[in-house]
Design an enzyme around this catalytic site. Structure first.
Site, PDB file in Angstrom:
ATOM      1  N   GLY B  64      63.876  49.531 -11.137  1.00 28.07           N
ATOM      2  CA  GLY B  64      65.222  48.968 -10.985  1.00 28.07           C
ATOM      3  C   GLY B  64      65.809  48.371 -12.246  1.00 28.07           C
ATOM      4  O   GLY B  64      65.370  48.674 -13.348  1.00 28.07           O
ATOM      5  N   SER B  65      66.802  47.505 -12.047  1.00 25.69           N
ATOM      6  CA  SER B  65      67.624  46.994 -13.138  1.00 25.69           C
ATOM      7  C   SER B  65      66.881  46.047 -14.060  1.00 25.69           C
ATOM      8  O   SER B  65      66.010  45.287 -13.653  1.00 25.69           O
ATOM      9  CB  SER B  65      68.826  46.244 -12.552  1.00 25.69           C
ATOM     10  OG  SER B  65      69.419  45.425 -13.532  1.00 25.69           O
ATOM     11  N   THR B  66      67.272  46.066 -15.350  1.00 19.52           N
ATOM     12  CA  THR B  66      66.697  45.154 -16.338  1.00 19.52           C
ATOM     13  C   THR B  66      67.006  43.698 -16.022  1.00 19.52           C
ATOM     14  O   THR B  66      66.341  42.800 -16.536  1.00 19.52           O
ATOM     15  CB  THR B  66      67.241  45.454 -17.743  1.00 19.52           C
ATOM     16  OG1 THR B  66      68.660  45.477 -17.686  1.00 19.52           O
ATOM     17  CG2 THR B  66      66.744  46.779 -18.267  1.00 19.52           C
ATOM     18  N   VAL B  67      68.019  43.452 -15.193  1.00 17.25           N
ATOM     19  CA  VAL B  67      68.320  42.071 -14.802  1.00 17.25           C
ATOM     20  C   VAL B  67      67.143  41.481 -14.021  1.00 17.25           C
ATOM     21  O   VAL B  67      66.989  40.269 -13.906  1.00 17.25           O
ATOM     22  CB  VAL B  67      69.642  42.015 -13.980  1.00 17.25           C
ATOM     23  CG1 VAL B  67      69.960  40.601 -13.540  1.00 17.25           C
ATOM     24  CG2 VAL B  67      70.788  42.557 -14.816  1.00 17.25           C
TER      25      VAL B  67
END
EC number: 4.2.1.182
Lengths: 401, 143
Positions: B64-67
Site C-alpha cells: 500500500g501507500s507510503t503514507v
C-alpha cells in the site's frame, strides 16, 4: 553495507537522535536493495508535504526532528497556496495544519518553495550524472530521463533523511547498469503537446515499472517530455525513460534495442481524449499545470485567455518563483477570471474534492484525480481546456492534434 | 522448554519482548489499521477486528501507500502500535515506518517464523543484533 567511521559514529547516535534515525533509514533501505555504501547527493526534493496526504502523523514526525539539511532541499507541492489559501476556499483548520507542516520543514533549513518542477528554479539545477534524492514522481522521471541525473523514487522520510545527511544509499538508478532500457516503445503517429500526456498515460499502464526506450516520429520539447514522464509515473511506476535521439543517455550511450517491444497507435491516444465525450457530466472545473506550468506554458495559457472571460472555475498551477518571474502572464490570466495558484496542485489540494468532474490537459492529473479527489476526470489539449473554461463551443473538445 | 534463537537481518534497531500475533496477510498500515486503537479494520484481513497493540506482530511484508510509514508513527505515539515486528521480507514502507517509530524489526530469518511461532507465544526481538529468541517444549517445532 560499508560505512565509513564517521557514518558508524552517526549510526551509534554520536551526532544526535535525528541523524541517527536518518542514517538508520538509509542503511535499512540500502540493505534491502543491496547498496554497497552511501554516496553524496547534490540536492533533495521532499514529498510528504500536503496535510491532505500525510495528516497529523506526518506533521508530528517532522516536528520532532532537529538539525539542518546539508544540501539544498526543497518541497513537493502543499495542499494550498501558502500566501493566499482562502482563494480556493481551504478551511482554516486545514490551513493551520498545513502551515505547521511548512514551518516544521523550514526549521530544518529546507527551502519552502513547494513545486513538482524543481529543475526550473534558479540555483537548484541538476546536471548529467549528478546523484539526487528526489521524491516527487514526475520530478524523478524528469531528472533521470531528461537531465540524465540519477535518483531513485525516494519516499518522503528517505528523501528527508538524505537531505539531513547529504547522502543516499547507492543502489537502483544510481548505478549505470540499472539504467538500461528493458522495453522498446514505438509510436506510429506524430505527436504534439498534450498527446505526450495521453501517450504517457497509455504507455505507463503497459510498462509498469520497467525502463522504456521510445522511438518517436517527432522531436519532443522539454515540456512535452515533462508531460510524458509525469503521466507514466502516475499510470505506471516509470522512474526513467529514454527517447532515441533525444534524451541524453540514449544519445551518449547508444543502447541496444531491447527484446520486448510495444507498439502504440493513434487510436489508443484517442481513447484518452474521448473521456470528454464519455463523461457522465459536464466539467465543472478546468485545471492546467500538472506538473507545474513552465514559463512557456504560462505564456501559452495567457495568450489563449487574453481578452476572454472564463465562465467556469479555472485554475492554473505553477511554482511561486515562476509566477513572480512572469507577472505579465499572471495578470493576463487573472484578468480572464482564471486563478493562478502556487505551491499546490489539483491533485494534492483538498479544494478539488468539491467538484465532481474536472477537465485536465495532464496525463498525470487524469490518472490521479478520480482516486485522490473523488472526481471524474476528462482529458483535452490546452486549447480545448480553455475553450471549455470560456464557454465557447468545443463539445468535441477531445480534439487530438 | 528449550531456548531457540533464529538469526535474521537488522532493519530497525532496539529490543523488545511480547506476545506473538501472526498475520497470514500483508499489512497496509494506511487504511487497514486504526491509528488510534491499533485494531485492524480491513474487513477481509486475517487479523480483522484484532488489535496489534503491544504485540510482536509477525506478517509477510507491507503493502500500500507510503503514507503507511507515518501511520506507524502515529500508532506509536498513541501507544497503540506493536512492540516489535518480524517480517518474512520487509519492504521500504514498513522499514521506514518501524525506524521512525522506534519499533524493533528483524526480517529474513534463517528459518520460517510461521513454522515456529503461534499466537500468544512470548518472543524477544533484538533488532540491534538481528535475531529473535523464544522457548519451545523439547522436540517440538510447532504446537
Amino acid at each position: 553495507m560499508y560505512l565509513t567511521n564517521e557514518e558508524e559514529h552517526i549510526l551509534n547516535g554520536e551526532a544526535g537522535e535525528t541523524l541517527r534515525k536518518a542514517i538508520e533509514i538509509l542503511v535499512a533501505l540500502g540493505d534491502i536493495y543491496g547498496a554497497d555504501g552511501l554516496i553524496p547527493i547534490k540536492s533533495a526534493q521532499i514529498a510528504g508535504v500536503s496535510y491532505k496526504t500525510i495528516g497529523d502523523a506526518g506533521l508530528e514526525w517532522i516536528s520532532d526532528l532537529e538539525g539542518q539539511v546539508k544540501v539544498p532541499a526543497i518541497l513537493n507541492p502543499a495542499g494550498m497556496d501558502l500566501e493566499d489559501w482562502e482563494r480556493l476556499r481551504i478551511s482554516p483548520e486545514f490551513a493551520e495544519r498545513q502551515k505547521a507542516i511548512i514551518q516544521a520543514y523550514k526549521k530544518l533549513g529546507i527551502s519552502c518553495e513547494c513545486t513538482c518542477t524543481p529543475y526550473t528554479l534558479e540555483g537548484f539545477s541538476a546536471g548529467y550524472g549528478d546523484h539526487l534524492a528526489w521524491s516527487e514522481s514526475s520530478a524523478i522521471s524528469y531528472a533521470n530521463s531528461v537531465i540524465g541525473a540519477r535518483t531513485n523514487r525516494e519516499g518522503g522520510p528517505s528523501a528527508l533523511s538524505a537531505a539531513l545527511l547529504g547522502k543516499t544509499a547507492n543502489y537502483g538508478l544510481h548505478l549505470e547498469e540499472n539504467r538500461i532500457p528493458e522495453v522498446s516503445v514505438s509510436v506510429e503517429c506524430s505527436l504534439k503537446e498534450s498527446d505526450y500526456g495521453a501517450l504517457g498515460y497509455v504507455a505507463g499502464k503497459i510498462i509498469g515499472s520497467k525502463i522504456p526506450i521510445f522511438h518517436l516520429k517527432d522531436t519532443p520539447e522539454k515540456d512535452e517530455l515533462k508531460a510524458l514522464g509525469a503521466a507514466m509515473a502516475a499510470s505506471g511506476a516509470v522512474a526513467l525513460y529514454h527517447v532515441e535521439g533525444v534524451t541524453p543517455e540514449a544519445c551518449r550511450l547508444g543502447f541496444e534495442e531491447p527484446e520486448e517491444k510495444i507498439i502504440i497507435e493513434r487510436s489508443q491516444l484517442d481513447e484518452v481524449y474521448e473521456s470528454r465525450e464519455r463523461a457522465g457530466k459536464e466539467p465543472e472545473l478546468i485545471t492546467i499545470g500538472c506538473p507545474h506550468c513552465s514559463a512557456a506554458e504560462l505564456k501559452k495559457v495567457a495568450e489563449l485567455l487574453k481578452g476572454k472571460t472564463v465562465s467556469k472555475e479555472t485554475w492554473i498551477f505553477t511554482s511561486r518563483e515562476l509566477a513572480k518571474r512572469y507577472p505579465d502572464y499572471i495578470r493576463t490570466i487573472e484578468e480572464s477570471g482564471a486563478r493562478v495558484v502556487c505551491d499546490t496542485c489539483m491533485v494534492v489540494s483538498p479544494a478539488t474534492n468539491n467538484y465532481s468532474c474536472v477537465m485536465v490537459n495532464s496525463g498525470k492529473a487524469f490518472a490521479y484525480v478520480p482516486g485522490m479527489c473523488g472526481a471524474e476526470s476528462v482529458y483535452g489539449n490546452m486549447e480545448a481546456c480553455i475553450e471549455e473554461a470560456t464557454g465557447r463551443k468545443g463539445k468535441k473538445a477531445g480534439g487530438s492534434y | 522448554m528449550v531456548p531457540i534463537k533464529l538469526k535474521g537481518r537488522t532493519i530497525s534497531r532496539g529490543c523488545a519482548e511480547g506476545e506473538v500475533l501472526l498475520s497470514r496477510d500483508p499489512i497496509s498500515f494506511l487504511g487497514s489499521v486504526d491509528p488510534k486503537t491499533g485494531i485492524v479494520v480491513e474487513e477481509k484481513h486475517s487479523l480483522a477486528g484484532k488489535s496489534i497493540k503491544g504485540k510482536v506482530l509477525v506478517f509477510p511484508h507491507g503493502k500500500g501507500s507510503t503514507v503507511g510509514s507515518y501511520v506507524m508513527y502515529q500508532l506509536k505515539k498513541n501507544e497503540a502500535g506493536p512492540v516489535a515486528i518480524i517480517n518474512l521480507e520487509t519492504e521500504p514502507i514498513v522499514a521506514v515506518g518501524a525506524i521512525i517509530s522506534e519499533i524493533p524489526l528483524v526480517d529474513l530469518l534463517e528459518q520460517n517464523p510461521y513454522e515456529y511461532l503461534n499466537d500468544g507465544d512470548i518472543v524477544l526481538v533484538n533488532g540491534s543484533e538481528g535475531y529473535i529468541e523464544f522457548r519451545k517444549p523439547e522436540g517440538s517445532k510447532k504446537k
